[in-house]
Design a protein around this motif. Structure first.
Motif, short mmCIF file in Angstrom:
data_model
loop_
_atom_site.label_atom_id
_atom_site.label_comp_id
_atom_site.label_asym_id
_atom_site.label_seq_id
_atom_site.Cartn_x
_atom_site.Cartn_y
_atom_site.Cartn_z
N ILE A 86 0.83 -1.21 0.00
CA ILE A 86 0.00 0.00 0.00
C ILE A 86 0.86 1.26 0.00
O ILE A 86 0.56 2.24 -0.70
CB ILE A 86 -0.97 -0.02 1.20
CG1 ILE A 86 -2.07 -1.05 0.96
CG2 ILE A 86 -1.58 1.36 1.44
CD1 ILE A 86 -2.97 -0.78 -0.23
N ASP A 87 1.95 1.25 0.75
CA ASP A 87 2.85 2.42 0.75
C ASP A 87 3.44 2.64 -0.64
O ASP A 87 3.52 3.79 -1.12
CB ASP A 87 3.97 2.22 1.77
CG ASP A 87 3.50 2.35 3.21
OD1 ASP A 87 2.39 2.88 3.42
OD2 ASP A 87 4.24 1.92 4.11
N VAL A 88 3.87 1.57 -1.28
CA VAL A 88 4.44 1.69 -2.62
C VAL A 88 3.37 2.12 -3.62
O VAL A 88 3.60 3.00 -4.46
CB VAL A 88 5.09 0.35 -3.06
CG1 VAL A 88 5.49 0.39 -4.53
CG2 VAL A 88 6.30 0.04 -2.19
N ALA A 89 2.19 1.52 -3.54
CA ALA A 89 1.10 1.89 -4.46
C ALA A 89 0.77 3.37 -4.34
O ALA A 89 0.54 4.05 -5.36
CB ALA A 89 -0.13 1.03 -4.17
N ARG A 90 0.73 3.88 -3.13
CA ARG A 90 0.40 5.29 -2.93
C ARG A 90 1.44 6.19 -3.60
O ARG A 90 1.10 7.16 -4.28
CB ARG A 90 0.32 5.59 -1.43
CG ARG A 90 -0.10 7.01 -1.11
CD ARG A 90 -0.24 7.24 0.38
NE ARG A 90 -1.33 6.44 0.96
CZ ARG A 90 -1.16 5.39 1.75
NH1 ARG A 90 0.07 4.99 2.08
NH2 ARG A 90 -2.21 4.74 2.22
N GLU A 91 2.72 5.84 -3.45
CA GLU A 91 3.78 6.67 -4.03
C GLU A 91 3.83 6.51 -5.55
O GLU A 91 4.05 7.49 -6.28
CB GLU A 91 5.13 6.30 -3.41
CG GLU A 91 6.30 7.15 -3.89
CD GLU A 91 6.18 8.63 -3.52
OE1 GLU A 91 6.98 9.42 -4.05
OE2 GLU A 91 5.29 9.00 -2.71
N VAL A 92 3.62 5.30 -6.04
CA VAL A 92 3.59 5.07 -7.48
C VAL A 92 2.44 5.85 -8.12
O VAL A 92 2.60 6.49 -9.17
CB VAL A 92 3.46 3.56 -7.79
CG1 VAL A 92 3.06 3.32 -9.23
CG2 VAL A 92 4.78 2.86 -7.48
N GLN A 97 0.86 8.23 -11.87
CA GLN A 97 -0.54 8.19 -12.28
C GLN A 97 -0.85 7.00 -13.19
O GLN A 97 -1.61 7.11 -14.15
CB GLN A 97 -0.96 9.49 -12.96
CG GLN A 97 -0.91 10.73 -12.07
CD GLN A 97 0.49 11.30 -11.96
OE1 GLN A 97 1.17 11.51 -12.97
NE2 GLN A 97 0.96 11.56 -10.75
N LYS A 98 -0.24 5.85 -12.89
CA LYS A 98 -0.47 4.64 -13.67
C LYS A 98 -1.53 3.76 -13.00
O LYS A 98 -1.64 3.74 -11.77
CB LYS A 98 0.82 3.82 -13.78
CG LYS A 98 1.97 4.53 -14.50
CD LYS A 98 1.78 4.51 -16.00
CE LYS A 98 2.99 5.12 -16.69
NZ LYS A 98 2.83 5.08 -18.16
#
Length: 203
Positions: A86-92, A97-98
């Motif tokens: 979730i932390d990585v998804a938020r930053e990605v 914006q993918k």
């Protein structure tokens, strides 16, 4: 077993994120029973689980304009490292914006001891959940989940919950592995849960 820190790898025009070796299942058909790597990687077994900074450093090294989608899927079950995911998804999502998808066995809420579906809202655009079979006993025989008989019903409940928070939830089976009658039952299950059904090609 060869191990390395292959955190990111390409599959077609998508970039895949490999966070963990851990999995709640020991599926009879799992690719990692046969090979250390796939999709051009010599190995997808991790030496250890990466930190948030290590994952994002790998993203810094690639041209994200090349990729259509970010997919959490490696040699382990991604939701075993859900907080990091979730932390990585938020930053990605913030940086690139993918669209973001998780390929999962659907046991994430069991694994984490809580309903994780609401935490995906606004971050995860797609879920691909391995249904495998419409039969609970056959599911357990195939997946050998550490959660035993609880696994099948929990996976279905996870799909139902996820459909409330994730725009595209798809449950999958693999062609030729079950009968057409079983595929019809799987399609009915997915309709009842309010999710999509997809028969994936055997590869």
């Amino acid at each position: 077993m060869t191990k390395a820190m292959n955190i990111l790898y390409e599959v077609g025009d998508n970039i895949y994120v490999n966070l963990t070796n851990r999995c709640s299942c020991s599926c009879t058909f799992c690719l990692r029973n046969e090979a250390d790597g796939a999709h051009g990687s010599d190995t997808l077994w991790l030496e250890r689980e990466p930190s948030f900074d290590e994952v994002m450093a790998e993203f810094d090294r690639i041209d994200m304009a090349k990729y259509r989608e970010v997919v959490f899927c490696g040699y382990g079950e991604p939701t075993e490292a859900f907080d990091l995911l979730i932390d990585v998804a938020r930053e990605v999502k913030r940086r690139y914006q993918k669209p973001i998808r998780i390929n999962t066995n659907g046991q994430g809420s069991l694994i984490n001891g809580r309903n994780i579906a609401p935490e995906m809202q606004g971050l995860i655009d797609g879920l691909s959940i391995s249904l495998n079979t419409p039969d609970a006993d056959e599911y357990l025989a195939l997946t050998r989940s550490r959660y035993g008989e609880d696994a099948f019903s929990a996976m279905l409940e996870f799909a139902r919950e996820a459909a409330r928070y994730v725009p595209n939830v798809t449950m999958t089976t693999v062609e030729t592995t079950i009968s057409t009658q079983q595929e019809d039952r799987c399609r009915q299950i997915c309709e009842e849960l309010g999710v999509n059904y997809k028969i994936r090609p055997w590869v």
